[in-house]
Scaffold this motif. Sequence first.
Motif, PDB file in Angstrom:
ATOM      1  N   SER A 168      78.736 116.162  63.257  1.00 47.96           N
ATOM      2  CA  SER A 168      79.666 117.153  63.809  1.00 47.96           C
ATOM      3  C   SER A 168      80.050 118.208  62.796  1.00 47.96           C
ATOM      4  CB  SER A 168      80.936 116.438  64.304  1.00 47.96           C
ATOM      5  OG  SER A 168      81.558 115.754  63.226  1.00 47.96           O
ATOM      6  N   THR A 169      79.549 118.118  61.566  1.00 47.20           N
ATOM      7  CA  THR A 169      79.934 119.042  60.511  1.00 47.20           C
ATOM      8  C   THR A 169      78.714 119.759  59.983  1.00 47.20           C
ATOM      9  OG1 THR A 169      81.681 117.509  59.871  1.00 47.20           O
ATOM     10  CG2 THR A 169      81.161 119.265  58.321  1.00 47.20           C
ATOM     11  N   ARG A 170      78.828 121.075  59.876  1.00 49.34           N
ATOM     12  CA  ARG A 170      77.766 121.879  59.272  1.00 49.34           C
ATOM     13  C   ARG A 170      78.345 122.622  58.079  1.00 49.34           C
ATOM     14  NH1 ARG A 170      72.864 125.258  61.630  1.00 49.34           N
ATOM     15  NH2 ARG A 170      72.148 123.120  61.504  1.00 49.34           N
ATOM     16  N   TRP A 171      77.632 122.511  56.967  1.00 43.49           N
ATOM     17  CA  TRP A 171      78.020 123.188  55.745  1.00 43.49           C
ATOM     18  C   TRP A 171      77.058 124.329  55.456  1.00 43.49           C
ATOM     19  CZ3 TRP A 171      82.475 121.831  53.300  1.00 43.49           C
ATOM     20  CH2 TRP A 171      83.013 120.585  53.607  1.00 43.49           C
ATOM     21  N   SER A 172      77.593 125.416  54.970  1.00 45.92           N
ATOM     22  CA  SER A 172      76.776 126.543  54.521  1.00 45.92           C
ATOM     23  C   SER A 172      76.925 126.650  53.010  1.00 45.92           C
ATOM     24  CB  SER A 172      77.231 127.847  55.183  1.00 45.92           C
ATOM     25  OG  SER A 172      76.471 128.941  54.707  1.00 45.92           O
ATOM     26  N   VAL A 233      79.983 114.779  55.405  1.00 49.59           N
ATOM     27  CA  VAL A 233      80.376 114.527  54.024  1.00 49.59           C
ATOM     28  C   VAL A 233      81.474 115.500  53.645  1.00 49.59           C
ATOM     29  CG1 VAL A 233      78.116 113.625  53.341  1.00 49.59           C
ATOM     30  CG2 VAL A 233      78.573 116.071  53.173  1.00 49.59           C
ATOM     31  N   SER A 234      82.148 115.217  52.537  1.00 48.35           N
ATOM     32  CA  SER A 234      83.202 116.097  52.053  1.00 48.35           C
ATOM     33  C   SER A 234      82.615 117.148  51.110  1.00 48.35           C
ATOM     34  CB  SER A 234      84.278 115.297  51.321  1.00 48.35           C
ATOM     35  OG  SER A 234      83.740 114.712  50.143  1.00 48.35           O
ATOM     36  N   GLU A 235      83.412 118.186  50.871  1.00 45.96           N
ATOM     37  CA  GLU A 235      82.977 119.222  49.936  1.00 45.96           C
ATOM     38  C   GLU A 235      82.785 118.638  48.535  1.00 45.96           C
ATOM     39  OE1 GLU A 235      84.550 123.440  48.009  1.00 45.96           O
ATOM     40  OE2 GLU A 235      85.524 122.627  49.818  1.00 45.96           O
ATOM     41  N   ALA A 236      83.640 117.657  48.195  1.00 46.18           N
ATOM     42  CA  ALA A 236      83.532 117.037  46.874  1.00 46.18           C
ATOM     43  C   ALA A 236      82.182 116.348  46.702  1.00 46.18           C
ATOM     44  CB  ALA A 236      84.666 116.046  46.660  1.00 46.18           C
ATOM     45  N   GLU A 237      81.675 115.709  47.778  1.00 48.73           N
ATOM     46  CA  GLU A 237      80.382 115.037  47.692  1.00 48.73           C
ATOM     47  C   GLU A 237      79.256 116.042  47.519  1.00 48.73           C
ATOM     48  OE1 GLU A 237      80.076 111.268  50.337  1.00 48.73           O
ATOM     49  OE2 GLU A 237      81.557 112.556  51.339  1.00 48.73           O
ATOM     50  N   ILE A 238      79.388 117.199  48.138  1.00 47.99           N
ATOM     51  CA  ILE A 238      78.367 118.238  47.979  1.00 47.99           C
ATOM     52  C   ILE A 238      78.382 118.787  46.559  1.00 47.99           C
ATOM     53  CG2 ILE A 238      77.666 120.541  48.743  1.00 47.99           C
ATOM     54  CD1 ILE A 238      78.675 119.822  51.521  1.00 47.99           C
ATOM     55  N   ARG A 239      79.569 119.080  46.059  1.00 49.62           N
ATOM     56  CA  ARG A 239      79.663 119.633  44.709  1.00 49.62           C
ATOM     57  C   ARG A 239      79.240 118.615  43.650  1.00 49.62           C
ATOM     58  NH1 ARG A 239      81.999 124.529  44.281  1.00 49.62           N
ATOM     59  NH2 ARG A 239      83.043 125.373  46.135  1.00 49.62           N
ATOM     60  N   GLU A 240      79.339 117.330  43.979  1.00 47.15           N
ATOM     61  CA  GLU A 240      78.917 116.304  43.030  1.00 47.15           C
ATOM     62  C   GLU A 240      77.426 116.396  42.743  1.00 47.15           C
ATOM     63  OE1 GLU A 240      79.084 111.418  42.479  1.00 47.15           O
ATOM     64  OE2 GLU A 240      79.936 112.388  44.257  1.00 47.15           O
ATOM     65  N   LEU A 255      82.545 125.782  55.212  1.00 45.94           N
ATOM     66  CA  LEU A 255      82.472 124.807  56.289  1.00 45.94           C
ATOM     67  C   LEU A 255      82.481 125.509  57.631  1.00 45.94           C
ATOM     68  CD1 LEU A 255      82.632 121.767  57.116  1.00 45.94           C
ATOM     69  CD2 LEU A 255      85.119 122.042  57.101  1.00 45.94           C
ATOM     70  N   ALA A 256      81.616 125.053  58.564  1.00 49.86           N
ATOM     71  CA  ALA A 256      81.617 125.533  59.944  1.00 49.86           C
ATOM     72  C   ALA A 256      81.488 124.324  60.857  1.00 49.86           C
ATOM     73  CB  ALA A 256      80.462 126.503  60.182  1.00 49.86           C
ATOM     74  N   LEU A 257      82.200 124.341  62.001  1.00 50.17           N
ATOM     75  CA  LEU A 257      82.196 123.212  62.928  1.00 50.17           C
ATOM     76  C   LEU A 257      81.534 123.628  64.229  1.00 50.17           C
ATOM     77  CD1 LEU A 257      85.838 121.894  62.475  1.00 50.17           C
ATOM     78  CD2 LEU A 257      83.778 121.088  61.352  1.00 50.17           C
ATOM     79  N   TYR A 258      80.855 122.675  64.877  1.00 49.70           N
ATOM     80  CA  TYR A 258      80.385 122.896  66.234  1.00 49.70           C
ATOM     81  C   TYR A 258      80.666 121.643  67.044  1.00 49.70           C
ATOM     82  CZ  TYR A 258      76.236 120.533  64.367  1.00 49.70           C
ATOM     83  OH  TYR A 258      75.381 119.669  63.751  1.00 49.70           O
ATOM     84  N   ASP A 259      80.917 121.835  68.311  1.00 44.25           N
ATOM     85  CA  ASP A 259      81.360 120.742  69.187  1.00 44.25           C
ATOM     86  C   ASP A 259      80.173 119.917  69.637  1.00 44.25           C
ATOM     87  OD1 ASP A 259      82.613 119.094  70.887  1.00 44.25           O
ATOM     88  OD2 ASP A 259      83.347 120.635  72.260  1.00 44.25           O
ATOM     89  N   ASP A 260      80.274 118.602  69.481  1.00 44.57           N
ATOM     90  CA  ASP A 260      79.175 117.732  69.901  1.00 44.57           C
ATOM     91  C   ASP A 260      78.883 117.849  71.388  1.00 44.57           C
ATOM     92  OD1 ASP A 260      78.873 116.872  67.381  1.00 44.57           O
ATOM     93  OD2 ASP A 260      79.967 114.972  67.654  1.00 44.57           O
ATOM     94  N   ASN A 261      79.934 118.062  72.215  1.00 45.29           N
ATOM     95  CA  ASN A 261      79.758 118.043  73.664  1.00 45.29           C
ATOM     96  C   ASN A 261      79.164 119.338  74.201  1.00 45.29           C
ATOM     97  OD1 ASN A 261      80.889 115.477  73.805  1.00 45.29           O
ATOM     98  ND2 ASN A 261      82.972 116.313  73.849  1.00 45.29           N
TER      99      ASN A 261
END
Length: 715
Positions: A168-172, A233-240, A255-261
Amino acid sequence: MSDQNDPMADIRASFFVECEELLEALQDGLGSLDDGVGDSETINVVFRAVHSIKGGAGAFGLEHLVRFAHRYETVLDEVRSNGLTPDHENVKLFFRAADHLSDLVRASRDGLTVPQDAGDALLAELDAMLGTPAETDEASAQVEFTPLGIGIDLGDLDAPFDAGSAPSTRWSIRFQPRAELYETGNEPQILLRNLARLGTADVTCDVGALPLLLELSPETPHLAWTIALDADVSEAEIREVFEFVDGLCDLEVSLALYDDNTASTAERPPAADVNAPAGVTLPQPDTAPQDMPAPPPARRAAEPPARSVVRVDLERIERLVNLVGELVINQAMLAQSLVSAGLSPHSDAMNGLEEFQRLTRDIQDSVMMIRAQPVKSLFQRMSRIVREASAAVGKEVRLVTDGEATEVDKTVIERLADPLTHMIRNAVDHGLEPGADRVSAGKSAEGTVRLSAAHRSGRVIIELSDDGGGINRPRVLQIARTKGLIPPEASLSDTEIDNLLFLPGFSTAESVSNLSGRGVGMDVVRTAIQQLGGRISIQSESGQGTTFTISLPLTLAVLDGMVVDVAGETMVLPLNVVVETLSLGPDDVQMLRPGAELVRVRGGFVPLYDLGAMLGYRSRRTDYTGCIVLLISLDDGNRAALVIDGIEDQRQVVIKGLDDSFFRAPGIAAATILGDGQIALILDPADVIAGCLVPLPVDARLPDRSSKEERLEHG
């Protein structure tokens, strides 16, 4: 250019200090993998250690170190991605590679020249693990300018999009390396590959800033990457993922969100067009809703506050230790002066002196803690000695360590390396039987060498044991007689036979090898231990193995001592070995035989030693009635009694090493300066109790306490 004029000298020195810490973490991680208790984080720790060393080495142009670390890192990265299994044989190779990496680091630190072919055999074995031919310098020097995909599997682009299975989470993410990133040996490909492991990644290489070939500067980076990452994942995990290149690149994470439904193929951010050039994504119409609310800020995982660590030059610490020693001496002199002046114990001056004494002790304890270090680094060095020695003699040997966190003075650690090296090589070569002999004796084919450290009775006890066949005492006795080390008719106890191993020139090796056979070893060990104010003992059981026990002082600077009078001479005994004091009555002493007396203590008997007679200051007493006795505790739990003439004081004393020109009497550990400026000898009670001290010849008598001009050096 000298180091004093080189602005990078301090940074370079800090890098090599950090390398020692990274190599320690590398050994720990490999040890956990070899024991079968490692997990994915352990593998990450091992990989990061090699990666960090490679990055720092690249910054200083240490090409040989970078080359080896890069190939080593590549294999470890394959382990991280589950392409390789860290089984016992693979970990053995990783240990050898870590040893060579350590050699390269130390050679680079000391400015030594490393042969170009050094490590080539290891590199070939590492490449063989990957099933790839060995890289060559020419191949690695070729540069490919065509932007390529990272090799990330984006799935079947024609398959319908399953919104229910998508995160449910998309990161750019926008990643643009700087020149420093490449200079330190880092590679964007590895970073992007690790990022793709977090989820589903769509990677686009931006070549818009790439100039014409004639205008291209090899030192200037022109490529950047944009990544659309679908992952919960969290931003911290990406930056790690980019923590190793922090400050070496421009990194933007949004961070950008899109609806699963409601998600559909049209609403999902576009994937790469299959007809587009590799690594390039064609523009797509913007179909995202315009009234989408702003995403909430990502929460960073709570991290414990980092401990501040300051690296200080050892010479500064040594100077501080010496100053504390002088402070202790001056405090003792001040106390002596006030007592001599006849001041009341309740006067303001005496109360102030007590506070001064307390502060002096606190300062001394704090300084000793600064210089104290765990024996872990020493034990790790011994792991390598075991690996090399076992390979040299063709035996399977495993080192087991215990008490690695035990702290001891740094000087003691440094001077213990050579004695322990001799002992471990002897244990592997002589102590452990060949594999076939062990199996026939009902043992495992793999021998075990155990190294442990612990604090006991104010001292550091280091034990080195093996599960071999034990000391062959008949053979030892025969060799000693053949070499004329003992009289042919001598009858020795088991302990005396074991101690023959410490005689100069003694060796049980039948032939000279790289490890032993030249008659040099255990005598050097005992001498080195005695120079540290310690002692060494042997316990052996036939068919079960041998244990060497080393007892050392915690520090070589200051100790709590009991100042005693022996035949008019002032001496100091370590306070931690004194159990109690006794005054002898007429019925307390029993004669076992002429020259051997026992003293009765609470229904039991302990041996009695006349300290003044053993030091050669006077003849042996015939009547001990009214004498003062110090009951001494030994390392093995037994007790003995020392006869002295009086107790003068209990105080902290500064240890001063006797100059090499002095007569080296066994049992005399060092000397100290008392509050009145006089010199007192510091005794090693264990040597006295063991009967190591004998009456000295006239021309080798010990200096008396009036010898203020004796040459002393700081211990």
